[in-house]
Design a protein around this motif. Structure first.
Motif, short mmCIF file in Angstrom:
data_model
loop_
_atom_site.label_atom_id
_atom_site.label_comp_id
_atom_site.label_asym_id
_atom_site.label_seq_id
_atom_site.Cartn_x
_atom_site.Cartn_y
_atom_site.Cartn_z
N THR A 30 35.79 47.77 44.45
CA THR A 30 34.36 47.46 44.54
C THR A 30 33.71 47.96 43.26
O THR A 30 34.35 48.63 42.44
CB THR A 30 33.71 48.15 45.74
OG1 THR A 30 33.81 49.58 45.58
CG2 THR A 30 34.40 47.74 47.05
N LYS A 31 32.44 47.66 43.10
CA LYS A 31 31.72 48.14 41.92
C LYS A 31 31.69 49.66 41.89
O LYS A 31 31.80 50.29 40.83
CB LYS A 31 30.30 47.59 41.91
CG LYS A 31 29.53 47.93 40.63
CD LYS A 31 28.17 47.25 40.62
CE LYS A 31 27.41 47.56 39.33
NZ LYS A 31 26.08 46.89 39.32
N PRO A 34 36.13 50.92 41.38
CA PRO A 34 36.88 49.90 40.66
C PRO A 34 38.37 50.23 40.56
O PRO A 34 38.77 51.40 40.69
CB PRO A 34 36.23 49.89 39.28
CG PRO A 34 35.74 51.30 39.11
CD PRO A 34 35.29 51.74 40.47
N TYR A 56 43.72 33.88 38.78
CA TYR A 56 42.26 33.81 38.79
C TYR A 56 41.79 32.36 39.00
O TYR A 56 40.89 32.11 39.83
CB TYR A 56 41.70 34.36 37.48
CG TYR A 56 40.27 33.97 37.26
CD1 TYR A 56 39.24 34.46 38.06
CD2 TYR A 56 39.93 33.05 36.25
CE1 TYR A 56 37.93 34.07 37.88
CE2 TYR A 56 38.62 32.67 36.05
CZ TYR A 56 37.62 33.18 36.87
OH TYR A 56 36.32 32.78 36.69
N SER A 62 40.44 38.28 41.55
CA SER A 62 39.23 38.46 40.75
C SER A 62 39.34 39.77 39.97
O SER A 62 39.92 40.75 40.45
CB SER A 62 38.00 38.51 41.65
OG SER A 62 36.84 38.88 40.91
N PHE A 63 38.77 39.77 38.78
CA PHE A 63 38.76 40.96 37.94
C PHE A 63 37.35 41.54 37.80
O PHE A 63 37.10 42.36 36.92
CB PHE A 63 39.32 40.63 36.56
CG PHE A 63 40.79 40.30 36.56
CD1 PHE A 63 41.75 41.27 36.31
CD2 PHE A 63 41.22 39.01 36.84
CE1 PHE A 63 43.10 40.98 36.32
CE2 PHE A 63 42.59 38.69 36.86
CZ PHE A 63 43.52 39.69 36.60
N LYS A 64 36.43 41.11 38.68
CA LYS A 64 35.05 41.56 38.58
C LYS A 64 34.92 43.08 38.72
O LYS A 64 34.06 43.69 38.09
CB LYS A 64 34.19 40.87 39.65
CG LYS A 64 33.85 39.43 39.32
CD LYS A 64 32.92 38.85 40.37
CE LYS A 64 32.54 37.42 40.02
NZ LYS A 64 31.64 36.84 41.06
N ASN A 65 35.75 43.66 39.55
CA ASN A 65 35.69 45.11 39.77
C ASN A 65 36.92 45.82 39.22
O ASN A 65 37.40 46.80 39.80
CB ASN A 65 35.51 45.40 41.25
CG ASN A 65 34.18 44.89 41.77
OD1 ASN A 65 33.13 45.13 41.17
ND2 ASN A 65 34.21 44.16 42.87
N ASP A 98 37.34 36.56 34.99
CA ASP A 98 35.96 36.91 35.28
C ASP A 98 35.65 38.40 35.09
O ASP A 98 34.76 38.94 35.73
CB ASP A 98 35.61 36.51 36.72
CG ASP A 98 36.48 37.20 37.76
OD1 ASP A 98 37.55 37.73 37.39
OD2 ASP A 98 36.10 37.20 38.94
N ILE A 99 36.37 39.05 34.19
CA ILE A 99 36.12 40.47 33.95
C ILE A 99 34.79 40.67 33.24
O ILE A 99 34.39 39.87 32.38
CB ILE A 99 37.27 41.10 33.13
CG1 ILE A 99 37.19 42.63 33.17
CG2 ILE A 99 37.29 40.58 31.70
CD1 ILE A 99 38.44 43.32 32.66
N ASP A 100 34.07 41.71 33.60
CA ASP A 100 32.83 42.08 32.93
C ASP A 100 33.19 42.67 31.56
O ASP A 100 33.96 43.62 31.49
CB ASP A 100 32.09 43.13 33.77
CG ASP A 100 30.73 43.50 33.19
OD1 ASP A 100 30.49 43.28 31.99
OD2 ASP A 100 29.90 44.03 33.96
N ASN A 103 33.47 46.26 31.08
CA ASN A 103 34.59 46.96 31.71
C ASN A 103 35.86 46.91 30.86
O ASN A 103 36.90 47.44 31.26
CB ASN A 103 34.89 46.37 33.09
CG ASN A 103 33.85 46.76 34.12
OD1 ASN A 103 33.10 47.72 33.93
ND2 ASN A 103 33.80 46.02 35.21
#
Length: 299
Positions: A30-31, A34, A56, A62-65, A98-100, A103
């Protein structure tokens, strides 16, 4: 330490990529919590990154977190240079998932104070709770990241002079011109890698067979820095058949037999992701007898 042997580099890449995918999904990042992933560059992980992108795009991962820390970077070449490790990572992975971008952590080889940059990197790793899993590859001389023969097993992120053999090996990326290859790098230390809660190393090709044998069959040796993985409580090497050419036959049979027992007798459903036996209740009496387990002891 686990040794997983697959037929060829493609099968190695899939196994490693799928394993890390399952680890991330099992972790449930999660945010606020991570998944922190250490990543390498070079030819070894390209297949793994290709599968990450595929997972992905299929909506499987997902790589968001996910927060990433790369192992190393050259000193003195622009960040957008085609052979910088920054460019490598965005070309093969980060531009396609989709990585930030915030990060993504890569050492700055153009920092005014390189020592301070190395200190900052170590502190940043600690600030996010440490690295959950460090993926790595090795060189033919058994070096991990740019921790070449002679590096301390307790080394931290630092400036490193590259050995001439490494410079020669990397010349192929610079048009074959040795003079264009950077002679300095910033690299995480062996100790930095070993601090991760899990380490996964991919080793492929006959040219790395000696390094694998030194890692598996010899003792811990600072002249083969990958051998430090022997001391890690949760480590795994994924290699292809060609990389096992210098191993004793009995060593190869031993590690293959472990996987065979797990698959055929214990059953995949009873095996944890890291290879631990999660349950005996579903095992039949014949399988338990073959393993020397008394059914009454499992009740």
């Amino acid at each position: 330490m686990r040794l997983i042997i697959r037929e060829d580099p493609e099968a190695v890449s899939f196994y490693a990529a799928n394993y890390i995918k399952q680890r991330i999904l099992e972790f449930g990042p999660t945010k606020e919590r991570p998944f922190v992933l250490g990543l390498p560059t070079g030819s070894s992980p390209i297949g793994v990154y290709r599968y990450f992108v595929d997972f992905y795009r299929k909506g499987e991962l997902s790589f968001k977190n996910v927060i990433t820390f790369n192992m190393d970077e050259y000193v003195g070449i622009p960040r957008d240079h085609p052979e910088s490790y920054h460019s490598f990572m965005f070309k093969h992975l980060f531009n396609h998932i989709d990585i930030d971008p915030q990060n993504v952590n890569i050492l700055n080889g153009n920092a005014e104070q390189l020592d301070k940059e190395c200190e900052r990197y170590e502190k940043k790793i600690q600030s996010v709770g440490g690295i959950e899993l460090f993926l790595g590859g090795i060189g033919p001389d058994g070096h991990i990241a740019f921790n070449e023969p002679g590096s301390s097993m307790k080394s931290r992120t630092r400036v490193k002079t590259l050995a001439y053999e490494t410079v020669l090996a990397n010349a192929r990326f610079f048009g074959g011109d040795v003079n264009k290859v950077p002679k300095l790098s910033l690299t995480v230390g062996v100790g930095t890698v070993m601090d991760a809660r899990e380490v996964v190393i991919i080793i492929t090709g006959a040219h790395k067979a000696i390094a694998l044998s030194k890692c598996i069959e010899d003792g811990v040796n600072h002249m083969w820095t990958v051998s430090a993985i022997q001391m890690h409580p949760s480590s795994m090497i994924v290699c292809d058949e060609d990389a096992t050419l210098e191993l004793h036959v009995k060593t190869v049979r031993y590690f293959k037999s472990i996987e065979q027992v797990q698959e055929q007798l214990i059953g995949r459903d009873n095996i944890g992701l890291k290879g631990s036996i999660s349950s005996l209740s579903a095992m039949n009496a014949r399988a338990m007898a073959a393993l020397g387990i008394n059914p009454a002891d499992s009740e």
